[in-house]
Design a protein around this motif. Structure first.
Motif, PDB file in Angstrom:
ATOM      1  N   GLU A  73       0.817 -24.323  -6.726  1.00  0.00           N
ATOM      2  CA  GLU A  73       1.169 -23.141  -7.510  1.00  0.00           C
ATOM      3  C   GLU A  73       2.613 -22.703  -7.290  1.00  0.00           C
ATOM      4  O   GLU A  73       3.140 -21.919  -8.042  1.00  0.00           O
ATOM      5  CB  GLU A  73       0.219 -21.980  -7.188  1.00  0.00           C
ATOM      6  N   PHE A  74       3.253 -23.181  -6.229  1.00  0.00           N
ATOM      7  CA  PHE A  74       4.650 -22.822  -6.021  1.00  0.00           C
ATOM      8  C   PHE A  74       5.525 -23.992  -6.451  1.00  0.00           C
ATOM      9  O   PHE A  74       5.093 -25.144  -6.444  1.00  0.00           O
ATOM     10  CB  PHE A  74       4.922 -22.420  -4.564  1.00  0.00           C
ATOM     11  N   HIS A  75       6.734 -23.690  -6.860  1.00  0.00           N
ATOM     12  CA  HIS A  75       7.631 -24.747  -7.335  1.00  0.00           C
ATOM     13  C   HIS A  75       9.069 -24.237  -7.349  1.00  0.00           C
ATOM     14  O   HIS A  75       9.308 -23.046  -7.248  1.00  0.00           O
ATOM     15  CB  HIS A  75       7.228 -25.218  -8.742  1.00  0.00           C
ATOM     16  N   LEU A  76       9.982 -25.155  -7.495  1.00  0.00           N
ATOM     17  CA  LEU A  76      11.390 -24.862  -7.653  1.00  0.00           C
ATOM     18  C   LEU A  76      11.747 -25.199  -9.097  1.00  0.00           C
ATOM     19  O   LEU A  76      11.345 -26.255  -9.597  1.00  0.00           O
ATOM     20  CB  LEU A  76      12.201 -25.730  -6.685  1.00  0.00           C
ATOM     21  N   ALA A  77      12.454 -24.323  -9.786  1.00  0.00           N
ATOM     22  CA  ALA A  77      12.827 -24.558 -11.186  1.00  0.00           C
ATOM     23  C   ALA A  77      14.291 -24.967 -11.275  1.00  0.00           C
ATOM     24  O   ALA A  77      15.137 -24.410 -10.573  1.00  0.00           O
ATOM     25  CB  ALA A  77      12.577 -23.306 -12.029  1.00  0.00           C
ATOM     26  N   LEU A  78      14.555 -25.939 -12.143  1.00  0.00           N
ATOM     27  CA  LEU A  78      15.920 -26.405 -12.374  1.00  0.00           C
ATOM     28  C   LEU A  78      16.200 -26.398 -13.867  1.00  0.00           C
ATOM     29  O   LEU A  78      15.374 -26.842 -14.671  1.00  0.00           O
ATOM     30  CB  LEU A  78      16.112 -27.822 -11.829  1.00  0.00           C
ATOM     31  N   GLU A  79      17.365 -25.900 -14.220  1.00  0.00           N
ATOM     32  CA  GLU A  79      17.807 -25.856 -15.616  1.00  0.00           C
ATOM     33  C   GLU A  79      18.696 -27.072 -15.869  1.00  0.00           C
ATOM     34  O   GLU A  79      19.486 -27.456 -15.022  1.00  0.00           O
ATOM     35  CB  GLU A  79      18.602 -24.577 -15.831  1.00  0.00           C
ATOM     36  N   VAL A  80      18.540 -27.681 -17.060  1.00  0.00           N
ATOM     37  CA  VAL A  80      19.322 -28.863 -17.393  1.00  0.00           C
ATOM     38  C   VAL A  80      19.942 -28.704 -18.776  1.00  0.00           C
ATOM     39  O   VAL A  80      19.312 -28.169 -19.692  1.00  0.00           O
ATOM     40  CB  VAL A  80      18.463 -30.149 -17.305  1.00  0.00           C
ATOM     41  N   GLU A  81      21.195 -29.141 -18.915  1.00  0.00           N
ATOM     42  CA  GLU A  81      21.895 -29.041 -20.198  1.00  0.00           C
ATOM     43  C   GLU A  81      21.285 -29.959 -21.248  1.00  0.00           C
ATOM     44  O   GLU A  81      21.044 -29.551 -22.371  1.00  0.00           O
ATOM     45  CB  GLU A  81      23.377 -29.378 -20.010  1.00  0.00           C
ATOM     46  N   ASP A  82      21.048 -31.228 -20.895  1.00  0.00           N
ATOM     47  CA  ASP A  82      20.497 -32.197 -21.845  1.00  0.00           C
ATOM     48  C   ASP A  82      19.026 -32.439 -21.522  1.00  0.00           C
ATOM     49  O   ASP A  82      18.663 -33.413 -20.861  1.00  0.00           O
ATOM     50  CB  ASP A  82      21.291 -33.507 -21.800  1.00  0.00           C
ATOM     51  N   PHE A  83      18.198 -31.529 -22.000  1.00  0.00           N
ATOM     52  CA  PHE A  83      16.772 -31.551 -21.714  1.00  0.00           C
ATOM     53  C   PHE A  83      16.119 -32.850 -22.185  1.00  0.00           C
ATOM     54  O   PHE A  83      15.314 -33.439 -21.456  1.00  0.00           O
ATOM     55  CB  PHE A  83      16.110 -30.342 -22.397  1.00  0.00           C
ATOM     56  N   ASP A  84      16.458 -33.313 -23.387  1.00  0.00           N
ATOM     57  CA  ASP A  84      15.843 -34.530 -23.919  1.00  0.00           C
ATOM     58  C   ASP A  84      16.183 -35.749 -23.073  1.00  0.00           C
ATOM     59  O   ASP A  84      15.329 -36.609 -22.832  1.00  0.00           O
ATOM     60  CB  ASP A  84      16.268 -34.758 -25.373  1.00  0.00           C
ATOM     61  N   GLU A  85      17.422 -35.842 -22.612  1.00  0.00           N
ATOM     62  CA  GLU A  85      17.832 -36.966 -21.763  1.00  0.00           C
ATOM     63  C   GLU A  85      17.133 -36.905 -20.407  1.00  0.00           C
ATOM     64  O   GLU A  85      16.706 -37.927 -19.871  1.00  0.00           O
ATOM     65  CB  GLU A  85      19.357 -36.965 -21.585  1.00  0.00           C
ATOM     66  N   ALA A  86      16.999 -35.710 -19.856  1.00  0.00           N
ATOM     67  CA  ALA A  86      16.288 -35.543 -18.589  1.00  0.00           C
ATOM     68  C   ALA A  86      14.828 -35.946 -18.752  1.00  0.00           C
ATOM     69  O   ALA A  86      14.267 -36.653 -17.905  1.00  0.00           O
ATOM     70  CB  ALA A  86      16.384 -34.092 -18.107  1.00  0.00           C
ATOM     71  N   TYR A  87      14.214 -35.506 -19.842  1.00  0.00           N
ATOM     72  CA  TYR A  87      12.816 -35.851 -20.104  1.00  0.00           C
ATOM     73  C   TYR A  87      12.648 -37.375 -20.179  1.00  0.00           C
ATOM     74  O   TYR A  87      11.718 -37.939 -19.600  1.00  0.00           O
ATOM     75  CB  TYR A  87      12.335 -35.194 -21.401  1.00  0.00           C
ATOM     76  N   LYS A  88      13.564 -38.030 -20.872  1.00  0.00           N
ATOM     77  CA  LYS A  88      13.506 -39.490 -21.007  1.00  0.00           C
ATOM     78  C   LYS A  88      13.587 -40.157 -19.630  1.00  0.00           C
ATOM     79  O   LYS A  88      12.815 -41.069 -19.323  1.00  0.00           O
ATOM     80  CB  LYS A  88      14.646 -39.968 -21.912  1.00  0.00           C
ATOM     81  N   LEU A  89      14.528 -39.726 -18.796  1.00  0.00           N
ATOM     82  CA  LEU A  89      14.672 -40.276 -17.449  1.00  0.00           C
ATOM     83  C   LEU A  89      13.400 -40.075 -16.634  1.00  0.00           C
ATOM     84  O   LEU A  89      12.888 -41.009 -16.007  1.00  0.00           O
ATOM     85  CB  LEU A  89      15.852 -39.615 -16.724  1.00  0.00           C
TER      86      LEU A  89
END
Length: 122
Positions: A73-89
């Motif tokens: 239930e706990f986590h660390l959140a990170l923001e990314v500029e190129d969300f689609d590229e991050a998702y692909k990786l």
């Protein structure tokens, strides 16, 4: 009084595997490390130029069993500029563990089972 968050600690079973994961998945590189004189622990701080915040990875020599992470239930959140590229990786790395399409975010899981929320820059 005002406080500034500077780091969060995750305990890891295999430090090299974790360092490789955080570098490949999130671009977080070693900033500094502290090693016990007796070899009982190694602490490595990872981060990048996007933030002063660091993730502290702690390896304990005598720890052999996986850490109890509760109900994830706990986590660390990170923001990314190129969300689609991050998702692909992350899809290629097979580390996505949960997606919330409605909210436009997803979670990845590190080698020790910690969840990391990935959100697009808004």
């Amino acid at each position: 009084m005002k406080f500034k968050m500077i780091h969060e600690n995750y305990n890891v079973l295999n430090l090299e595997r974790s360092l490789e994961f955080y570098d490949k998945a999130l671009g977080l590189k070693e900033v500094r490390r502290k090693e016990a004189e007796d070899g009982s622990f190694i602490i490595v701080y990872v981060g990048n130029e996007k933030s002063e915040f660091e993730l502290e990875l702690t390896w304990l020599r005598d720890r052999k069993e996986p850490y109890n992470l509760g109900d994830e239930e706990f986590h660390l959140a990170l923001e990314v500029e190129d969300f689609d590229e991050a998702y692909k990786l992350h899809k290629e790395m097979d580390c996505i563990c949960f997606e919330n399409v409605e909210m436009g975010l997803y979670f990845i899981k590190d080698p020790d089972g910690y969840w990391l929320e990935i959100v697009p820059q808004r």
